[in-house]
Design a protein around this motif. Structure first.
Motif, PDB file in Angstrom:
ATOM      1  N   GLU A   1       8.332   3.656  -4.125  1.00 53.56           N
ATOM      2  CA  GLU A   1       7.761   4.973  -4.423  1.00 53.56           C
ATOM      3  C   GLU A   1       6.605   4.824  -5.415  1.00 53.56           C
ATOM      4  O   GLU A   1       5.565   5.481  -5.282  1.00 53.56           O
ATOM      5  N   TYR A   2       6.820   3.953  -6.392  1.00 51.59           N
ATOM      6  CA  TYR A   2       5.754   3.675  -7.370  1.00 51.59           C
ATOM      7  C   TYR A   2       4.506   3.139  -6.661  1.00 51.59           C
ATOM      8  O   TYR A   2       3.380   3.583  -6.919  1.00 51.59           O
TER       9      TYR A   2
ATOM     10  N   GLU B   1      12.720   2.934  -5.996  1.00 50.40           N
ATOM     11  CA  GLU B   1      11.798   3.404  -7.030  1.00 50.40           C
ATOM     12  C   GLU B   1      10.521   2.555  -7.052  1.00 50.40           C
ATOM     13  O   GLU B   1       9.422   3.077  -7.292  1.00 50.40           O
TER      14      GLU B   1
ATOM     15  N   PRO C   1       9.039  -0.438 -11.883  1.00 53.36           N
ATOM     16  CA  PRO C   1      10.462  -0.576 -11.499  1.00 53.36           C
ATOM     17  C   PRO C   1      10.742  -1.945 -10.886  1.00 53.36           C
ATOM     18  O   PRO C   1       9.831  -2.657 -10.462  1.00 53.36           O
TER      19      PRO C   1
END
Length: 733
Positions: free
Chosen positions: A667-668, A664, A658
């Motif tokens: 979070e990745y 995102e 991302p």
């Protein structure tokens, strides 16, 4: 107490020489009239602890084994205590260098020799008795754990780079000289990612091919981070602070972190190590950092000009010369020379993937020599990620941690590796080496549903699978169900089992032999398995690290003479039709040009169920069961549960990263840190069974850093979480 005293006293008395060879069997004897049980474990039975001897009325215990010619280590287990053979005066240090084992040789004319040298000899003419054909499957496993500290965006260890210049290129490139030899090379995703994303991509913008130098000014201005030893080489040694000097000689991992065998080939380097650091001059510091790179260059790069697969050339013969078996500097080293060595390093590292692509076997066109495979992304013990309670089957007496069971993580590790492999090589892998050869019936479906056609592990796992004690020189089939006899090609895998004795001989035994003798021993052993029936197809599998063994070869610089002698002999035997090196893609789909027919997976004997275990001890006790190991699993479990509670969406491995800075994206990165902590390498160094050359602390720090970064990235993603205090405490006791 009397019994213990009796045994200790008795062990000093060699009552008879043994073992012996009788009627086609190697026979072992042990006198212990008061013992309740005596077992024997050794190379010939996969070091299994339950091969019990039989006791006669006189207190003698007997056992016999069908053994092929070769050199074997062994020990008796008397009422649970491991003991040397009192009747055999010959012993050798074990592979872990923690104790000694008894040793003997079964010669090729079926005689017992009490010696630690193989029954082999230099055979430069490569003349061997005529035999029927046997197939040989060689798999070189190339792996490094993730040394990345994601928060710093920098690798904390140099080992991807050092093995890149010393092993990863030449282990593939040397095969160009032996076109009839086919091998498999496993390149793990964590290794490839660090190689490509950090070394190749980050050095490329600063490499000037015309000057053959790195643009240091721009490099530091842009704040590039790769590994600390890159900065060390590009910075003037006279400007070093205590921080830089830590990486030179003070930290656990430093510029002297090479084997004593390698260092002995560089006398000036060795002298610097033995010098009192209080008296180091700036010139000494410059030489130390320079030698740390040089000692990790393959001999091909030290001894002449090498044309690389990507078109670059490496030639450093103006800097170093060889006298006898030692290397010496030709002149005083400058900072510019240090810069140049980084440039030479970049050229080699950037050629590793191209050389594998150049020689890559194509199962459709039937061209190429190397089948390139991979491993679940961060090298996890996949059965334990799937469910740690699986270990109860193979370790019923061990204390295990609270259950960790995330089959979805196991699947993600496999999917991620396939996606990354496809990105690098343009197609999906057909085979996969499960990290540490760790397999179990429960994870077969994970491989099958992701399109993998074959896997491999150790023969000790085969011995415990059902049906038991099948010969290891055949491939087998395993499938998703638990019913014996179902024949569904789409739901089945081919599985092969490595010859432990031969694999360990390359990894540990041959390092003490003359290279021609080692190669002769290898060939004689393989030929001893050739079938009497010319229509029978046997496949010997050899699997070991293609990187760690060579630096310990005392009579052979980096194992090069052994490998060249081995490939030379195999080339001649290929032409004679006696030994055909084959990859498993060739075995499954056939290669008529090399006389290899196709084999349906379900045409092989089925194993049901597959025993859970690894290539060490046919269990998982190197990674789970000891106090430190179990505590590490508890740390991982607590962090994994926190991620689960937050219901953070799992990244799609087939979708690009991302956009940086977004929710995102963080979070990745949190998921990546978690996956990294699931790698086997951290658990390997916990407990008493393994100790790292530079100490276990860097691996403990690395493991906890990955877990800590899960929370740091979640904080950046906007989650209200704190780093748990337990992660700040070392697991090491």
């Amino acid at each position: 107490m009397f019994y213990i005293f009796f045994l200790i006293f008795f062990f000093t008395l060699p009552l008879f020489s043994q073992p012996s060879f009788e009627n086609g069997y190697v026979v072992f004897k042990f006198f212990a009239p008061e013992a309740n049980s005596v077992a024997i474990a050794g190379d010939f039975n996969g070091w299994r602890k339950d091969d019990l001897l039989t006791k006669d009325d006189n207190g003698n215990w007997y056992g016999k084994f069908k053994i092929k010619p070769g050199l074997y280590q062994y020990k008796f287990i008397v009422d649970g205590r491991w003991m040397l053979d009192p009747a055999n005066p010959v012993k050798v240090e074990n592979f872990n260098k923690t104790d000694f084992n008894s040793v003997f040789v079964l010669s090729y004319d079926w005689k017992i020799l009490l010696q630690s040298e193989p029954d082999a000899k230099p055979n430069p003419e490569d003349i061997y008795p005529k035999t029927n054909r046997i197939y040989l499957n060689i798999i070189w496993h190339q792996h490094q754990p993730s040394y990345l500290d994601p928060e710093k965006d920098q690798l904390q260890g140099p080992w991807v780079r050092t093995h890149g210049t010393k092993d990863y290129y030449d282990m593939a490139s040397m095969l160009e000289n032996y076109p009839d030899i086919h091998v498999t090379i496993n390149l793990t995703s964590s290794l490839l990612y660090q190689l490509d994303e950090y070394y190749v991509k980050r050095l490329k913008p600063y490499f000037d091919p015309k000057r053959n130098r790195i643009d240091t000014k721009r490099y530091f201005k842009d704040g590039v981070k790769i590994d600390p030893w890159i900065d060390l080489m590009l910075k003037d040694s006279e400007e070093f602070t205590d921080f830089e000097l830590g990486y030179v000689y003070k930290n656990s991992w430093n510029c002297f972190s090479v084997s004593e065998v390698v260092m002995s080939r560089f006398p000036e380097y060795e002298q610097l190590k033995n010098k009192d650091p209080k008296h180091y001059t700036p010139e000494d510091i410059r030489k130390i950092k320079f030698f740390f790179y040089l000692a990790n260059f393959d001999p091909d790069f030290l001894n002449g000009k090498v044309k690389l697969a990507n078109g670059f050339e490496v030639d450093i013969t103006d800097l170093i010369q060889k006298k006898g078996d030692k290397y010496y500097l030709k002149r005083e080293i400058t900072e510019d020379d240090c810069n140049r060595i980084v440039a030479e390093t970049y050229k080699i590292l950037s050629a590793i993937v191209p050389i594998h692509k150049k020689l890559m076997y194509d199962p459709v066109k039937k061209t190429g020599q190397i089948e390139v495979i991979t491993t679940p992304f961060y090298h996890p013990i996949l059965p334990l990620i799937y469910d740690t309670d699986i270990a109860k089957i193979c370790q019923p007496m061990d204390n295990l941690p609270e259950r960790f069971s995330y089959p979805e993580d196991a699947d993600a590790q496999v999917k991620k590796s396939i996606a990354y492999y496809q990105k690098i090589f343009g197609r999906k892998p057909l085979g996969m080496w499960p990290a540490e050869g760790a397999v179990a019936e429960q994870i077969i479906s994970v491989f099958v549903r992701n399109g993998i056609k074959w896997i491999a592990t150790d023969e000790k796992v085969l011995a415990r699978s059902k049906p038991e004690n099948q010969p290891f020189y055949y491939p087998y089939s395993v499938d998703e169900d638990t019913v014996y006899g179902n024949k569904d090609e789409a739901k089945s895998l081919l599985i092969v089992f490595r010859d432990t004795r031969l694999s360990d001989a390359i990894g540990f035994t041959y390092q003490n032999y003359e290279p021609e003798v080692a190669a002769d021993d290898f060939i004689r052993y393989v030929l001893s398995f050739a079938p009497e029936n010319p229509f029978e197809e046997r496949l010997i599998t050899v699997i070991l690290d293609g990187e760690n063994a060579w630096e310990w070869y005392r009579k052979d610089e980096d194992g090069k003479a052994f490998l060249n002698a081995l490939y030379r002999k195999l080339s001649k035997l290929h032409k004679n039709g006696q030994i055909i090196t084959v990859t498993l893609s060739e075995w499954i789909y056939g290669n008529p040009m090399r006389g290899v027919k196709a084999h349906k997976i379900t045409s092989h004997q089925e194993l049901e169920p597959l025993w859970p275990g690894s290539w060490i001890n046919a269990n998982f006790d190197t990674w789970i069961g000891e106090e430190e190991e179990n505590l590490a699993w508890e740390y991982l479990s607590k962090v994994r549960k926190d991620v689960e509670k937050l219901k953070i969406q799992r990244p799609n491995p087939f979708v690009d990263l991302p956009k940086s800075g977004t929710k995102e994206y963080f979070e990745y990165k949190a998921w990546e840190s978690l996956y990294s902590a699931e790698g086997s390498d951290w658990f390997w160094w916990y407990g008493k069974d393994q100790t790292a050359l530079g100490g276990d602390e860097p691996f403990d720090v690395g493991f906890r850093t990955h877990l800590i970064n899960v929370y740091k990235f979640l904080q950046k993603a906007g989650y209200n979480v704190n780093v748990p205090e337990f992660l700040l405490k070392s697991i090491l006791k």
